[in-house]
Write an enzyme that holds these catalytic residues in place. Structure first.
Site, PDB file in Angstrom:
ATOM      1  N   SER A   1       0.791  -1.229   0.000  1.00  0.00           N
ATOM      2  CA  SER A   1       0.000   0.000   0.000  1.00  0.00           C
ATOM      3  C   SER A   1       0.826   1.284   0.000  1.00  0.00           C
ATOM      4  CB  SER A   1      -0.988  -0.012   1.161  1.00  0.00           C
ATOM      5  OG  SER A   1      -0.328  -0.206   2.394  1.00  0.00           O
TER       6      SER A   1
ATOM      7  N   GLU B   1       5.202   2.221  10.553  1.00  0.00           N
ATOM      8  CA  GLU B   1       5.566   0.799  10.691  1.00  0.00           C
ATOM      9  C   GLU B   1       6.498   0.657  11.892  1.00  0.00           C
ATOM     10  OE1 GLU B   1       5.491  -2.815  10.836  1.00  0.00           O
ATOM     11  OE2 GLU B   1       4.369  -2.027   9.128  1.00  0.00           O
TER      12      GLU B   1
ATOM     13  N   ASP C   1       3.402   3.200  16.239  1.00  0.00           N
ATOM     14  CA  ASP C   1       2.327   2.221  16.193  1.00  0.00           C
ATOM     15  C   ASP C   1       1.144   2.799  15.425  1.00  0.00           C
ATOM     16  OD1 ASP C   1       0.889  -0.244  17.314  1.00  0.00           O
ATOM     17  OD2 ASP C   1      -0.376   1.405  18.020  1.00  0.00           O
ATOM     18  N   GLY C   2       0.572   2.003  14.541  1.00  0.00           N
ATOM     19  CA  GLY C   2      -0.531   2.469  13.706  1.00  0.00           C
ATOM     20  C   GLY C   2      -1.734   2.965  14.477  1.00  0.00           C
TER      21      GLY C   2
ATOM     22  N   ASP D   1      -4.716  -0.995   7.961  1.00  0.00           N
ATOM     23  CA  ASP D   1      -4.516  -2.379   7.544  1.00  0.00           C
ATOM     24  C   ASP D   1      -3.607  -3.087   8.550  1.00  0.00           C
ATOM     25  OD1 ASP D   1      -4.108  -4.776   6.240  1.00  0.00           O
ATOM     26  OD2 ASP D   1      -2.906  -3.918   4.619  1.00  0.00           O
TER      27      ASP D   1
END
Length: 176
Positions: free
Chosen positions: A74, A92, A117-118, A138
């Site tokens: 992505s 990431e 952290d996402g 995602d």
């Protein structure tokens, strides 16, 4: 992209960026065989073809002519679609994936790899300064609570930025 104003893409769980489809992990999982391999072989109607062509062209750009040996994740797909005024923030935290992503986007002034952290990125980057953009969520779905975190993360981000575009990805883990 039809409006001239800049937009931001925020990829909360960006991954490695490029995936070797001939590698051990790809052979073991094999999901790409029923995913991108089928899409690349498909025939599209004249109405659908213009919609999928930019995506297919990006995938082809990462492969030798007539072959499918690599898949751009992505962040690389998003990067390929950015205009000069647009930006990408790719989050990431897994060290190996982050290193690969940094290598893939090295010296790119429009893309930034963030060691964050996402789930934290959703509150840190939403809403973006550009006030226009896309948030791709995602996660790896390796933890049991990922579906709940996805739901809560989206809810929280949407409250902060209801005019943003959100793309939530989740895997089909089993037919049931």
């Amino acid at each position: 992209q039809e409006k001239p104003a800049a937009f931001r893409v925020i990829d909360t769980h960006a991954g490695a960026g490029r995936y070797d489809l001939s590698g051990e992990e790809a052979r073991r999982g094999g999901e790409w065989l029923t995913g991108i391999a089928r899409v690349m072989q498909a025939r599209f109607s004249e109405n659908a073809l213009p919609l999928v062509t930019p995506y297919l062209d990006i995938v082809r750009a990462f492969n030798p002519p007539g072959e499918l040996t690599a898949y751009p994740g992505s962040p690389l797909i998003a990067r390929a679609l950015l205009r000069p005024q647009d930006r990408l923030a790719a989050c990431e935290i897994e060290p190996n994936a982050r290193k690969q992503l940094i290598d893939a986007l090295r010296r790119d002034t429009q893309a930034r790899v963030v060691d964050l952290d996402g789930w934290t990125a959703l509150t840190a980057f939403v809403p973006p300064n550009e006030r226009r953009g896309l948030v791709l969520i995602d996660p790896s779905f390796e933890e049991k609570d990922e579906f709940e975190r996805l739901s809560e993360g989206f809810r929280s981000a949407f409250q902060r930025w209801p005019t943003g575009l959100y793309l939530l990805w989740y895997p089909i883990k089993s037919r049931r």
